[in-house]
Motif scaffolding. Sequence first.
Motif, PDB file in Angstrom:
ATOM      1  N   LEU A  41       0.862  -1.269  -0.138  1.00  0.00           N
ATOM      2  CA  LEU A  41       0.104  -0.087   0.067  1.00  0.00           C
ATOM      3  C   LEU A  41       0.805   1.299  -0.013  1.00  0.00           C
ATOM      4  CD1 LEU A  41      -2.987  -0.788   2.356  1.00  0.00           C
ATOM      5  CD2 LEU A  41      -2.714  -1.095  -0.204  1.00  0.00           C
ATOM      6  N   PRO A  42       2.003   1.386   0.937  1.00  0.00           N
ATOM      7  CA  PRO A  42       2.816   2.642   0.652  1.00  0.00           C
ATOM      8  C   PRO A  42       3.285   2.890  -0.585  1.00  0.00           C
ATOM      9  CG  PRO A  42       3.089   1.381   2.625  1.00  0.00           C
ATOM     10  CD  PRO A  42       2.431   0.501   1.903  1.00  0.00           C
ATOM     11  N   VAL A  43       3.647   1.718  -1.410  1.00  0.00           N
ATOM     12  CA  VAL A  43       4.218   2.016  -2.850  1.00  0.00           C
ATOM     13  C   VAL A  43       3.081   2.488  -3.541  1.00  0.00           C
ATOM     14  CG1 VAL A  43       5.160   0.701  -4.517  1.00  0.00           C
ATOM     15  CG2 VAL A  43       5.615  -0.225  -2.368  1.00  0.00           C
ATOM     16  N   TYR A  44       1.841   2.026  -3.636  1.00  0.00           N
ATOM     17  CA  TYR A  44       0.800   2.581  -4.338  1.00  0.00           C
ATOM     18  C   TYR A  44       0.500   3.889  -3.993  1.00  0.00           C
ATOM     19  CZ  TYR A  44      -0.175  -2.452  -5.451  1.00  0.00           C
ATOM     20  OH  TYR A  44      -0.021  -3.598  -5.702  1.00  0.00           O
ATOM     21  N   THR A  45       0.910   4.397  -2.757  1.00  0.00           N
ATOM     22  CA  THR A  45       0.431   5.589  -2.476  1.00  0.00           C
ATOM     23  C   THR A  45       1.792   6.456  -3.030  1.00  0.00           C
ATOM     24  OG1 THR A  45      -0.533   5.343  -0.451  1.00  0.00           O
ATOM     25  CG2 THR A  45       0.465   7.383  -0.663  1.00  0.00           C
ATOM     26  N   GLU A  46       2.972   5.995  -2.891  1.00  0.00           N
ATOM     27  CA  GLU A  46       4.018   6.957  -3.591  1.00  0.00           C
ATOM     28  C   GLU A  46       4.115   6.930  -5.024  1.00  0.00           C
ATOM     29  OE1 GLU A  46       7.598   8.825  -3.916  1.00  0.00           O
ATOM     30  OE2 GLU A  46       6.301   8.285  -2.080  1.00  0.00           O
ATOM     31  N   LEU A  47       3.437   5.858  -5.927  1.00  0.00           N
ATOM     32  CA  LEU A  47       3.260   6.006  -7.197  1.00  0.00           C
ATOM     33  C   LEU A  47       2.361   6.940  -7.477  1.00  0.00           C
ATOM     34  CD1 LEU A  47       3.494   2.133  -8.070  1.00  0.00           C
ATOM     35  CD2 LEU A  47       5.315   3.999  -8.601  1.00  0.00           C
ATOM     36  N   ALA A  48       1.083   7.131  -6.753  1.00  0.00           N
ATOM     37  CA  ALA A  48       0.090   7.966  -7.127  1.00  0.00           C
ATOM     38  C   ALA A  48       0.327   9.358  -6.955  1.00  0.00           C
ATOM     39  CB  ALA A  48      -0.998   7.905  -6.007  1.00  0.00           C
ATOM     40  N   LEU A  49       1.427   9.694  -5.993  1.00  0.00           N
ATOM     41  CA  LEU A  49       1.917  10.995  -5.613  1.00  0.00           C
ATOM     42  C   LEU A  49       2.808  11.416  -7.025  1.00  0.00           C
ATOM     43  CD1 LEU A  49       2.739  13.336  -3.931  1.00  0.00           C
ATOM     44  CD2 LEU A  49       4.668  11.908  -2.879  1.00  0.00           C
ATOM     45  N   ARG A  50       3.599  10.368  -7.265  1.00  0.00           N
ATOM     46  CA  ARG A  50       4.422  10.634  -8.511  1.00  0.00           C
ATOM     47  C   ARG A  50       3.693  10.856  -9.621  1.00  0.00           C
ATOM     48  NH1 ARG A  50       9.915   7.202  -7.772  1.00  0.00           N
ATOM     49  NH2 ARG A  50      10.142   7.573  -5.290  1.00  0.00           N
ATOM     50  N   HIS A  51       2.615  10.122  -9.878  1.00  0.00           N
ATOM     51  CA  HIS A  51       1.770  10.474 -11.069  1.00  0.00           C
ATOM     52  C   HIS A  51       1.085  12.059 -10.856  1.00  0.00           C
ATOM     53  CE1 HIS A  51      -1.416  10.129 -13.890  1.00  0.00           C
ATOM     54  NE2 HIS A  51      -2.350  10.429 -13.051  1.00  0.00           N
ATOM     55  N   GLU A  52       0.785  12.336  -9.636  1.00  0.00           N
ATOM     56  CA  GLU A  52      -0.023  13.522  -9.684  1.00  0.00           C
ATOM     57  C   GLU A  52       1.127  14.648  -9.577  1.00  0.00           C
ATOM     58  OE1 GLU A  52      -2.624  16.176  -6.313  1.00  0.00           O
ATOM     59  OE2 GLU A  52      -2.203  14.005  -5.979  1.00  0.00           O
ATOM     60  N   ARG A  53       2.227  14.438  -9.125  1.00  0.00           N
ATOM     61  CA  ARG A  53       3.308  15.600  -9.115  1.00  0.00           C
ATOM     62  C   ARG A  53       4.013  15.504 -10.250  1.00  0.00           C
ATOM     63  NH1 ARG A  53       7.011  13.949  -4.588  1.00  0.00           N
ATOM     64  NH2 ARG A  53       7.980  12.593  -6.280  1.00  0.00           N
ATOM     65  N   ASP A  54       4.682  14.325 -10.772  1.00  0.00           N
ATOM     66  CA  ASP A  54       5.460  14.406 -11.626  1.00  0.00           C
ATOM     67  C   ASP A  54       5.018  14.120 -13.224  1.00  0.00           C
ATOM     68  OD1 ASP A  54       7.419  15.130  -9.576  1.00  0.00           O
ATOM     69  OD2 ASP A  54       7.722  12.982  -9.294  1.00  0.00           O
ATOM     70  N   GLY A  55       3.852  13.622 -13.132  1.00  0.00           N
ATOM     71  CA  GLY A  55       3.194  13.058 -14.486  1.00  0.00           C
ATOM     72  C   GLY A  55       3.497  11.643 -14.735  1.00  0.00           C
ATOM     73  N   LEU A  56       4.008  10.967 -13.772  1.00  0.00           N
ATOM     74  CA  LEU A  56       4.559   9.694 -14.100  1.00  0.00           C
ATOM     75  C   LEU A  56       3.003   8.941 -14.823  1.00  0.00           C
ATOM     76  CD1 LEU A  56       6.305   7.307 -13.968  1.00  0.00           C
ATOM     77  CD2 LEU A  56       5.357   6.756 -11.779  1.00  0.00           C
ATOM     78  N   ASP A  57       3.390   8.515 -16.044  1.00  0.00           N
ATOM     79  CA  ASP A  57       2.244   7.929 -16.872  1.00  0.00           C
ATOM     80  C   ASP A  57       1.961   6.176 -16.831  1.00  0.00           C
ATOM     81  OD1 ASP A  57       0.411   7.989 -18.832  1.00  0.00           O
ATOM     82  OD2 ASP A  57       1.801   7.959 -20.463  1.00  0.00           O
TER      83      ASP A  57
END
Length: 260
Positions: A41-57
């Motif tokens: 779950l913390p990994v998914y939260t970190e990936l969601a943050l990077r999607h929102e903040r950095d545009g990780l696609d």
Amino acid sequence: MEVVILSGNKPIAALAADAIEALLRRKPDAVLGLATGSSPLPVYTELALRHERDGLDFSRVRAFALDEYVGLPAGHPQSYRAVIRREFTERVNLDPANVHGPDGLAADIPASCRAFEDAIRAAGGVDLQLLGVGTDGHLGFNEPGSSLASRTRVKTLIEQTRRDNARFFGSLSEVPHHVVTQGLGTILEARHVILIATGAQKAQVVRDLVEGPVAAICAASVLQLHPHATILVDEAAASSLRLADYYRHSYENKPSWQGL
């Protein structure tokens, strides 16, 4: 097998997300293997943050879930399809049509399991598989005694696993007795596996899977046979490892170009 010992959930999640981000930058249509339970779950939260903040696609990503309960009605909040949607895929731009999981409601479950295996192969196989591990060493829902060459199939949960998962339900009686899970042989075909384990309650199983014999009694020990397995643990989960100092030394002196 690489064992990385870190200080807690936050650095573990960041390192796992680094590996996934590097994969997506290199291969935008990568195939991810998604696990449930508390560990990823913390990994998914970190990936969601990077999607929102950095545009990780994630728009071209395809994903396959590890397992699913048998018999939970569609939309049940504890079905793993719902958990993955709620905790991860709805928080990034991952097309729901590209997210696949074993079908615990199929009229013909063995045929459904074969179709799921075929779908993984048709996608080109899993590039990176996230994993947790049960206190009894189960991987996915491959309980102790599972064949090390097993494929996606129905398994009966042992009572310890049901008790461990009861916290997600109203009571133990609500936890299903059966699941559909990727087999150990299926998991071993992923090109990179990252297993996360934290907390003192995981210390013994971490030692068993990393330093014990490869044996069906600890299903996760099969990862010793994988050519690219990364085990991310905190200090508490690492506390029983005989070679903990070596693992720390190896990671601290790792070549910068090597990656995870």
